[in-house]
Design an enzyme around this catalytic site. Structure first.
Site: not given
Ligand code: AMP
Length: 122
Positions: A106, A108
């Protein structure tokens, strides 16, 4: 060593429609949705539709069309959010040192305030 993709990770479940998301944009190769725990006024996640664990996996295995599709979507999301002129930041955590939490690539997209400098000094 190649990482194994977990088909039950939360973003895989969002892609299959098993759990909801606040969708921003969808294209052939990418889905963009609002982060559930936003770190900025605009905090959108852009993910490839294919099963890629992280940036390493994606850049090793994805097709040219998937790679182009993901990055075009990132740019389009930022334009649609009105973030180009004030500015925005993209970030992708890959692996343990980067504290990646969800094992589906993903990107951001942060915007909507002064985001400060890149990283805090260690
Ligand atoms: P990372 O630490 O880069 O893996 O970021 C994971 C991101 O996913 C975090 O910013 C979370 O807030 C976000 N996240 C986790 N579950 C969901 C969800 N169901 N919908 C949207 N964002 C999510």
């Amino acid at each position: 060593m190649a990482k194994t993709y977990d088909p039950n990770n939360i973003f895989a479940r969002i892609l299959r429609g098993e759990i909801p998301c606040k969708k921003v944009m969808e294209t052939e190769h990418a889905l963009a949705f609002h982060d559930i725990n936003p770190q900025a006024p605009t905090h959108i996640l852009v993910i490839p539709k294919g099963p890629y664990v992280d940036m390493d996996d994606f850049t090793a295995k994805a097709s040219e069309a998937e790679i182009a599709g993901l990055f075009r979507a990132v740019g389009e999301v930022a334009r649609q959010a009105g973030a180009v002129e004030p500015g925005y930041r993209i970030l992708s955590n890959c692996g343990a040192d980067a504290h990646q939490e969800v094992p589906h690539l993903h990107i951001h997209v942060f915007a909507g305030r002064d985001l400060g400098r890149m990283l805090a000094k260690a």
